[in-house]
Design a protein around this motif. Structure first.
Motif, PDB file in Angstrom:
ATOM      1  N   LEU A 113       0.833  -1.208   0.000  1.00  0.00           N
ATOM      2  CA  LEU A 113       0.000   0.000   0.000  1.00  0.00           C
ATOM      3  C   LEU A 113       0.869   1.261   0.000  1.00  0.00           C
ATOM      4  O   LEU A 113       0.542   2.246  -0.671  1.00  0.00           O
ATOM      5  CB  LEU A 113      -0.945  -0.008   1.200  1.00  0.00           C
ATOM      6  CG  LEU A 113      -2.023  -1.093   1.175  1.00  0.00           C
ATOM      7  CD1 LEU A 113      -2.808  -1.093   2.477  1.00  0.00           C
ATOM      8  CD2 LEU A 113      -2.941  -0.926  -0.012  1.00  0.00           C
ATOM      9  N   ALA A 114       1.990   1.211   0.733  1.00  0.00           N
ATOM     10  CA  ALA A 114       2.888   2.362   0.734  1.00  0.00           C
ATOM     11  C   ALA A 114       3.523   2.557  -0.638  1.00  0.00           C
ATOM     12  O   ALA A 114       3.645   3.682  -1.125  1.00  0.00           O
ATOM     13  CB  ALA A 114       3.967   2.178   1.799  1.00  0.00           C
ATOM     14  N   ARG A 115       3.917   1.457  -1.278  1.00  0.00           N
ATOM     15  CA  ARG A 115       4.524   1.561  -2.606  1.00  0.00           C
ATOM     16  C   ARG A 115       3.507   2.056  -3.633  1.00  0.00           C
ATOM     17  O   ARG A 115       3.829   2.848  -4.508  1.00  0.00           O
ATOM     18  CB  ARG A 115       5.091   0.213  -3.019  1.00  0.00           C
ATOM     19  CG  ARG A 115       5.749   0.201  -4.368  1.00  0.00           C
ATOM     20  CD  ARG A 115       6.862   1.245  -4.440  1.00  0.00           C
ATOM     21  NE  ARG A 115       7.471   1.257  -5.735  1.00  0.00           N
ATOM     22  CZ  ARG A 115       8.743   1.019  -5.964  1.00  0.00           C
ATOM     23  NH1 ARG A 115       9.546   0.775  -4.958  1.00  0.00           N
ATOM     24  NH2 ARG A 115       9.205   1.041  -7.170  1.00  0.00           N
ATOM     25  N   ALA A 116       2.261   1.584  -3.513  1.00  0.00           N
ATOM     26  CA  ALA A 116       1.216   2.057  -4.425  1.00  0.00           C
ATOM     27  C   ALA A 116       0.984   3.549  -4.235  1.00  0.00           C
ATOM     28  O   ALA A 116       0.812   4.286  -5.214  1.00  0.00           O
ATOM     29  CB  ALA A 116      -0.076   1.271  -4.192  1.00  0.00           C
ATOM     30  N   ALA A 117       1.005   4.013  -2.988  1.00  0.00           N
ATOM     31  CA  ALA A 117       0.852   5.453  -2.737  1.00  0.00           C
ATOM     32  C   ALA A 117       2.037   6.217  -3.297  1.00  0.00           C
ATOM     33  O   ALA A 117       1.882   7.316  -3.828  1.00  0.00           O
ATOM     34  CB  ALA A 117       0.706   5.708  -1.239  1.00  0.00           C
ATOM     35  N   ALA A 118       3.239   5.641  -3.199  1.00  0.00           N
ATOM     36  CA  ALA A 118       4.430   6.304  -3.738  1.00  0.00           C
ATOM     37  C   ALA A 118       4.381   6.376  -5.255  1.00  0.00           C
ATOM     38  O   ALA A 118       4.874   7.342  -5.847  1.00  0.00           O
ATOM     39  CB  ALA A 118       5.688   5.568  -3.288  1.00  0.00           C
ATOM     40  N   ASN A 119       3.790   5.361  -5.893  1.00  0.00           N
ATOM     41  CA  ASN A 119       3.713   5.353  -7.353  1.00  0.00           C
ATOM     42  C   ASN A 119       2.835   6.468  -7.896  1.00  0.00           C
ATOM     43  O   ASN A 119       3.020   6.905  -9.031  1.00  0.00           O
ATOM     44  CB  ASN A 119       3.198   4.003  -7.849  1.00  0.00           C
ATOM     45  CG  ASN A 119       4.231   2.914  -7.758  1.00  0.00           C
ATOM     46  OD1 ASN A 119       5.418   3.175  -7.590  1.00  0.00           O
ATOM     47  ND2 ASN A 119       3.792   1.674  -7.852  1.00  0.00           N
ATOM     48  N   ILE A 120       1.872   6.918  -7.116  1.00  0.00           N
ATOM     49  CA  ILE A 120       0.960   7.961  -7.606  1.00  0.00           C
ATOM     50  C   ILE A 120       1.175   9.295  -6.913  1.00  0.00           C
ATOM     51  O   ILE A 120       0.441  10.236  -7.159  1.00  0.00           O
ATOM     52  CB  ILE A 120      -0.511   7.525  -7.463  1.00  0.00           C
ATOM     53  CG1 ILE A 120      -0.872   7.265  -6.006  1.00  0.00           C
ATOM     54  CG2 ILE A 120      -0.802   6.319  -8.310  1.00  0.00           C
ATOM     55  CD1 ILE A 120      -2.341   7.010  -5.763  1.00  0.00           C
ATOM     56  N   SER A 121       2.174   9.383  -6.028  1.00  0.00           N
ATOM     57  CA  SER A 121       2.375  10.635  -5.290  1.00  0.00           C
ATOM     58  C   SER A 121       3.231  11.600  -6.095  1.00  0.00           C
ATOM     59  O   SER A 121       3.939  11.223  -7.026  1.00  0.00           O
ATOM     60  CB  SER A 121       3.044  10.358  -3.945  1.00  0.00           C
ATOM     61  OG  SER A 121       4.422  10.141  -4.120  1.00  0.00           O
ATOM     62  N   GLY A 122       3.188  12.852  -5.682  1.00  0.00           N
ATOM     63  CA  GLY A 122       3.996  13.880  -6.318  1.00  0.00           C
ATOM     64  C   GLY A 122       5.383  14.003  -5.717  1.00  0.00           C
ATOM     65  O   GLY A 122       6.187  14.785  -6.189  1.00  0.00           O
ATOM     66  N   PRO A 174       9.198   7.828  -2.369  1.00  0.00           N
ATOM     67  CA  PRO A 174       9.667   8.569  -3.545  1.00  0.00           C
ATOM     68  C   PRO A 174      10.814   9.491  -3.138  1.00  0.00           C
ATOM     69  O   PRO A 174      10.825  10.035  -2.042  1.00  0.00           O
ATOM     70  CB  PRO A 174       8.430   9.355  -3.978  1.00  0.00           C
ATOM     71  CG  PRO A 174       7.580   9.446  -2.777  1.00  0.00           C
ATOM     72  CD  PRO A 174       7.855   8.227  -1.960  1.00  0.00           C
ATOM     73  N   ARG A 175      11.776   9.619  -4.006  1.00  0.00           N
ATOM     74  CA  ARG A 175      12.938  10.440  -3.688  1.00  0.00           C
ATOM     75  C   ARG A 175      13.233  11.360  -4.858  1.00  0.00           C
ATOM     76  O   ARG A 175      13.442  10.894  -5.972  1.00  0.00           O
ATOM     77  CB  ARG A 175      14.132   9.543  -3.407  1.00  0.00           C
ATOM     78  CG  ARG A 175      15.329  10.306  -2.912  1.00  0.00           C
ATOM     79  CD  ARG A 175      16.438   9.393  -2.568  1.00  0.00           C
ATOM     80  NE  ARG A 175      16.955   8.822  -3.806  1.00  0.00           N
ATOM     81  CZ  ARG A 175      17.814   7.830  -3.853  1.00  0.00           C
ATOM     82  NH1 ARG A 175      18.222   7.263  -2.757  1.00  0.00           N
ATOM     83  NH2 ARG A 175      18.255   7.387  -4.999  1.00  0.00           N
ATOM     84  N   PRO A 176      13.261  12.662  -4.610  1.00  0.00           N
ATOM     85  CA  PRO A 176      13.625  13.576  -5.686  1.00  0.00           C
ATOM     86  C   PRO A 176      15.063  13.319  -6.141  1.00  0.00           C
ATOM     87  O   PRO A 176      15.888  12.811  -5.389  1.00  0.00           O
ATOM     88  CB  PRO A 176      13.485  14.965  -5.038  1.00  0.00           C
ATOM     89  CG  PRO A 176      12.596  14.751  -3.860  1.00  0.00           C
ATOM     90  CD  PRO A 176      12.848  13.365  -3.398  1.00  0.00           C
ATOM     91  N   ALA A 177      15.374  13.676  -7.364  1.00  0.00           N
ATOM     92  CA  ALA A 177      16.708  13.441  -7.918  1.00  0.00           C
ATOM     93  C   ALA A 177      17.750  14.188  -7.099  1.00  0.00           C
ATOM     94  O   ALA A 177      17.571  15.347  -6.741  1.00  0.00           O
ATOM     95  CB  ALA A 177      16.762  13.887  -9.368  1.00  0.00           C
TER      96      ALA A 177
END
Length: 198
Positions: A113-122, A174-177
């Protein structure tokens, strides 16, 4: 079929042998039970188990087996939660000491669920904090703070286990570049009434 009698021609409807064969075949071939089991055990990630969760893990791109650092090297717990102090830890020799850990269904479901949220997060701090709440919300306060030096610090108010650190290191957030994560453990302080304050 829900009402099998509507499908039998009137001239055969009174034959007990024929209607018995058709009724038993209908009960054996009824897909409703199989569809219900499939929806519960595979299709719905909130109730999926075992193989169904493995399918969801492949869909979102996260595995069930995590590599956990078991070294316990000499260092400071603020820098890395599994660090040991003098007399307890060992000097880092350059060799990795990792063990594989297979997540149970409940932990793996949270990771999916956390990975799914990360896939669609900004990738904003608010989104990352939401994902941290999915992962660790029942264990204590955990949040991300921007340190203005191209790092994002994850602050734990509870002692994270090596599994917790491996979940974060697995790439679920998610991690910004050009930004890396650091971890810090800040134990909660207690006020005069025995309540935790942070």
């Amino acid at each position: 079929m829900i009402d099998i009698r509507e499908t039998i021609l009137a001239q055969y409807a009174n034959s007990p042998t024929l209607t018995g064969i058709i009724t038993r075949f209908n009960a054996a071939a009824d897909p409703r039970r199989l569809i219900g089991t499939f929806l519960q055990d595979v299709w719905n990630p909130l109730t999926a188990t075992g193989w169904g969760l493995d399918v969801w893990g492949r869909i979102v791109g996260i595995g069930r087996v995590l590599k956990i650092d078991t070294g316990g090297y000499l260092g400071f717990s603020q820098g890395y939660p599994s660090s040991r102090t003098f007399g307890e830890g060992i000097w880092y020799s350059g060799q990795t000491t990792v063990a594989n850990y297979r997540l149970p269904d409940s932990s793996y479901r949270q990771l999916i669920l956390a990975r799914a949220a990360a896939n669609i997060s900004g990738g904003s701090i608010a989104d990352i904090n939401h994902i941290l709440m999915i992962l660790f919300g029942n264990r204590g306060r955990c949040y991300v703070a921007n340190t203005d030096d191209h790092t994002m610090m994850i602050v734990f108010s509870f002692q994270p286990t090596p599994i917790d650190v491996s979940i974060i290191a697995s790439g679920v957030l998610p991690r910004p570049a050009g930004v890396r994560y650091r971890y810090i453990f800040i134990p909660p302080t207690r006020n005069d009434f025995g309540n935790d304050i942070l």
